[in-house]
Scaffold this active site. Structure first.
Site, PDB file in Angstrom:
ATOM      1  CG  ASP A 112      -3.174  16.013 -21.986  1.00 51.75           C
ATOM      2  OD1 ASP A 112      -2.517  14.957 -21.947  1.00 51.75           O
ATOM      3  OD2 ASP A 112      -4.409  16.033 -22.112  1.00 51.75           O
TER       4      ASP A 112
ATOM      5  CG  PHE B 263     -20.309  10.935 -26.926  1.00 51.83           C
ATOM      6  CD1 PHE B 263     -20.397  12.072 -26.145  1.00 51.83           C
ATOM      7  CD2 PHE B 263     -19.195  10.119 -26.784  1.00 51.83           C
ATOM      8  CE1 PHE B 263     -19.405  12.389 -25.228  1.00 51.83           C
ATOM      9  CE2 PHE B 263     -18.187  10.436 -25.871  1.00 51.83           C
ATOM     10  CZ  PHE B 263     -18.295  11.568 -25.085  1.00 51.83           C
TER      11      PHE B 263
ATOM     12  CE1 TYR C  54      -4.120   1.898   0.627  1.00 51.89           C
ATOM     13  CE2 TYR C  54      -2.585   3.356   1.745  1.00 51.89           C
ATOM     14  CZ  TYR C  54      -3.827   3.126   1.173  1.00 51.89           C
ATOM     15  OH  TYR C  54      -4.747   4.136   1.146  1.00 51.89           O
TER      16      TYR C  54
ATOM     17  NE  ARG D  17     -14.431  11.476 -30.150  1.00 52.59           N
ATOM     18  CZ  ARG D  17     -14.399  11.736 -28.847  1.00 52.59           C
ATOM     19  NH1 ARG D  17     -14.167  12.919 -28.400  1.00 52.59           N
ATOM     20  NH2 ARG D  17     -14.631  10.796 -27.963  1.00 52.59           N
TER      21      ARG D  17
ATOM     22  CE  LYS E 286      -5.795   8.776 -25.385  1.00 53.68           C
ATOM     23  NZ  LYS E 286      -6.317   8.729 -26.740  1.00 53.68           N
TER      24      LYS E 286
ATOM     25  CG  PHE F 160      -9.449  15.189 -24.448  1.00 60.71           C
ATOM     26  CD1 PHE F 160      -9.595  14.658 -25.718  1.00 60.71           C
ATOM     27  CD2 PHE F 160      -9.770  14.400 -23.355  1.00 60.71           C
ATOM     28  CE1 PHE F 160     -10.070  13.367 -25.905  1.00 60.71           C
ATOM     29  CE2 PHE F 160     -10.238  13.100 -23.530  1.00 60.71           C
ATOM     30  CZ  PHE F 160     -10.386  12.585 -24.812  1.00 60.71           C
ATOM     31  CB  THR F 161     -14.359  15.188 -24.009  1.00 60.60           C
ATOM     32  OG1 THR F 161     -13.488  14.075 -23.878  1.00 60.60           O
ATOM     33  CG2 THR F 161     -14.800  15.303 -25.462  1.00 60.60           C
TER      34      THR F 161
HETATM   35  N1  F0G Z   1      -5.958  13.941 -22.506  1.00 56.21           N
HETATM   36  C1  F0G Z   1      -5.982  13.491 -23.770  1.00 56.21           C
HETATM   37  C2  F0G Z   1      -5.264  14.245 -24.828  1.00 56.21           C
HETATM   38  C3  F0G Z   1      -6.674  12.296 -24.073  1.00 56.21           C
HETATM   39  O1  F0G Z   1      -6.687  11.862 -25.331  1.00 56.21           O
HETATM   40  C4  F0G Z   1      -7.337  11.598 -23.047  1.00 56.21           C
HETATM   41  C5  F0G Z   1      -8.098  10.382 -23.336  1.00 56.21           C
HETATM   42  C6  F0G Z   1      -7.277  12.116 -21.738  1.00 56.21           C
HETATM   43  C7  F0G Z   1      -6.584  13.294 -21.506  1.00 56.21           C
HETATM   44  C8  F0G Z   1      -7.960  11.426 -20.599  1.00 56.21           C
HETATM   45  O2  F0G Z   1      -7.224  10.306 -20.258  1.00 56.21           O
HETATM   46  O3  F0G Z   1      -8.786   8.393 -20.684  1.00 56.21           O
HETATM   47  O4  F0G Z   1      -6.756   8.136 -19.228  1.00 56.21           O
HETATM   48  O5  F0G Z   1      -8.697   9.449 -18.451  1.00 56.21           O
HETATM   49  N2  F0G Z   1      -8.470  10.016 -24.492  1.00 56.21           N
HETATM   50  C9  F0G Z   1      -9.201   8.784 -24.811  1.00 56.21           C
HETATM   51  C10 F0G Z   1      -9.532   8.714 -26.295  1.00 56.21           C
HETATM   52  C11 F0G Z   1     -10.387   8.559 -23.953  1.00 56.21           C
HETATM   53  O6  F0G Z   1     -10.242   7.759 -26.677  1.00 56.21           O
HETATM   54  O7  F0G Z   1      -9.073   9.532 -27.083  1.00 56.21           O
HETATM   55  P1  F0G Z   1      -7.909   8.998 -19.627  1.00 56.21           P
END
Ligand code: F0G
Length: 482
Positions: A223, A455, A80, A389, A266, A132-133
């Site tokens: 990022d 979506f 832990y 998208r 990623k 980013f979303t």
């Molecule tokens: N920043 C970027 C540029 C991303 O592409 C993503 C995730 C995140 C932050 C968030 O990271 O998923 O580990 O919480 N992109 C995925 C996609 C979901 O399908 O493009 P996460």
């Protein structure tokens, strides 16, 4: 000489790995695919993976791992607090980025939660090259506002600009002037800018941004989720990087940055995330949020096995022959589609191949979701799962009207080192067939429409029996084949 082999004959990308573990795939018949997409409410997020032949939904958490990563997972130190696994990861991050402080988190959006909670106050503004979303949602939840300062090139579908992810420097200066540096807790730059098609920024642009941030005492946050692709593009597209190693370019970037965060789903080809910095004062503000939202400071919600895989994955990311695999395959796919007249985002970026649905099915009105309809049609024609998208991914306005998207894209992600060349060729062939028969594709309409994140969960139906007609044409042209 860098000693790098990019292509074999005829401009075909050369795999610099071999397959040692395989997963069996299913390719179900076209009639079954039509049934499966109907059951999934014409939403590719709701398909079951067993019904998918090539899963090009995302590159997140589905990149191929190396033999060394799998081996390292076996020596993970379960604890832990104070796990040796954490210290190995922390040391690798310091070696690569030169940062002494590392906070682990369970994935990228968890880092965004911590950053937003630590630094954003009501009324603050966060300038960025593109949103980013998940980033935007976290910033807004904490009372902040996103200012996207992209260049005019960024949202042009076809372009020969090598760095569509650059920030417009004049817009940044104007934004600081208008809001005042006190209202701007940090500037965010996204490597391999996701939503405009995996497009990179240049080192030169980043250096200018860093200089401005320093002048005004504003933190620069990177990022780095898609940093691997951005590094590759800097190396091959930017003069000053040609003679630099990937490690040198990485270090140059991190030296210009106050805080780096990443999704290790990623970057590093595993599952997890983290925040890296040398800014002790900023770290103090984030520190207590890690155990509160993620887990103790030496695991942050990650499995120690995944942490070991990230340590090795980050090291492997410093190899040009590893990070070139995604972009080269994507470039190949984009070129092949372009040759046949299929409208795609250019130049080819990282992450995946992006098809311009607005042009592909220009007979479908935007409020009938051209990109959603095209994603459903691609699945029916091929068993390939992409991601909408476009307008479907937007939220309706307060008055219930549609928020029409700037772009209507179908993203076909190529998770790193996963698909073979013949699979890419298969996807290209079926998409070209679909393009020749594009007039058969018609729109979709919502039958179940959640208010937020529609979506992900929403269900749609075709506006006519166009999918039956598409299946009939498929049978006519392909005979008995799947
Ligand atoms: N920043 C970027 C540029 C991303 O592409 C993503 C995730 C995140 C932050 C968030 O990271 O998923 O580990 O919480 N992109 C995925 C996609 C979901 O399908 O493009 P996460």
């Amino acid at each position: 000489m860098s000693g790098v082999t990019f292509h074999s004959g005829e401009n075909v990308p050369l795999e610099m790995h071999k397959v040692r573990i395989v997963q069996k795939l299913n390719l179900i018949a076209v009639e079954e695919r039509q049934k499966a997409i109907a059951e999934a409410g014409n939403n590719t997020f709701l398909l079951r993976n067993r019904d998918v032949y090539l899963d090009m939904l995302t590159d997140s958490g589905v990149n191929a791992m190396s033999d060394k990563q799998l081996a390292a997972m076996m020596i993970a130190d379960d604890s832990y607090a104070g796990s040796e696994t954490y210290y190995r990861l922390e040391a690798k991050i310091e070696e690569i980025f030169g940062t002494k402080i590392f906070f682990p988190a369970h994935q990228g959006r968890a880092c965004e939660n911590i950053l937003s909670k630590a630094f954003i106050k009501e009324g603050d503004v966060i300038p960025m090259n593109y949103h980013f979303t998940t980033t935007k949602s976290h910033i807004m939840l904490n009372g902040g506002r996103v200012e996207e300062l992209f260049t005019d090139e960024a949202i042009k579908i076809t372009s020969d600009n090598p760095f569509k992810g650059n920030m417009d420097i004049d817009k940044l200066l104007a934004c600081i002037k208008e809001n005042g540096p006190d209202r701007i807790p940090f500037v965010r730059m996204e490597a391999g800018t996701n939503l405009i098609g995996g497009q990179p920024f240049s080192l030169e642009n980043y250096r200018q941004i860093s200089k401005i941030c320093k002048e005004y005492g504003i933190m620069l946050v990177l990022d780095a989720s898609l940093l691997a692709d951005n590094l590759y593009f800097m190396k091959v597209r930017e003069d000053e990087c040609k003679d630099m190693s990937i490690r040198q370019i990485t270090r140059e970037i991190s030296d210009l940055t106050d805080i780096i965060y990443f999704s290790a789903r990623k970057l590093g080809c595993a599952r997890g995330g983290g925040i890296c910095t040398n800014n002790a004062e900023a770290a103090e503000k984030m520190k207590e949020l890690v155990p509160l939202y993620e887990g103790f400071l030496t695991y942050g919600g990650m499995s120690v096995r995944e942490m070991e895989a990230i340590t090795i994955g980050l090291d492997e990311t410093m190899d040009i022959n590893m990070i070139n695999q995604g972009p080269l395959f994507i470039e190949y796919m984009v070129e092949q589609l372009e040759k046949k007249g299929v409208p795609v985002v250019t130049p080819a970026g990282g992450l995946g191949c992006h098809i311009d649905a607005m042009a592909f099915v220009d007979h479908i009105a935007q409020d009938q979701y051209p990109a959603g309809a095209l994603a459903a049609a691609i699945y029916i024609a091929s068993g390939v799962r992409g991601m909408e998208r476009g307008t479907m991914s937007e939220q309706r306005n307060e008055d219930g009207s549609e928020q029409l998207s700037n772009m209507e894209l179908v993203r076909l992600a190529l998770p790193r080192r996963v698909f073979t060349m013949s699979q890419v060729k298969y996807a290209v062939d079926r998409i070209v067939w679909l393009y020749e028969n594009r007039k058969l594709i018609e729109g979709l309409t919502f039958v179940e429409e959640p208010k937020i994140l529609r979506f992900f969960f929403g269900r749609l139906a075709p506006v006519s029996n166009w999918q039956e007609k598409l299946v009939a044409k498929f049978r006519e042209d392909f005979g008995d084949s799947l």
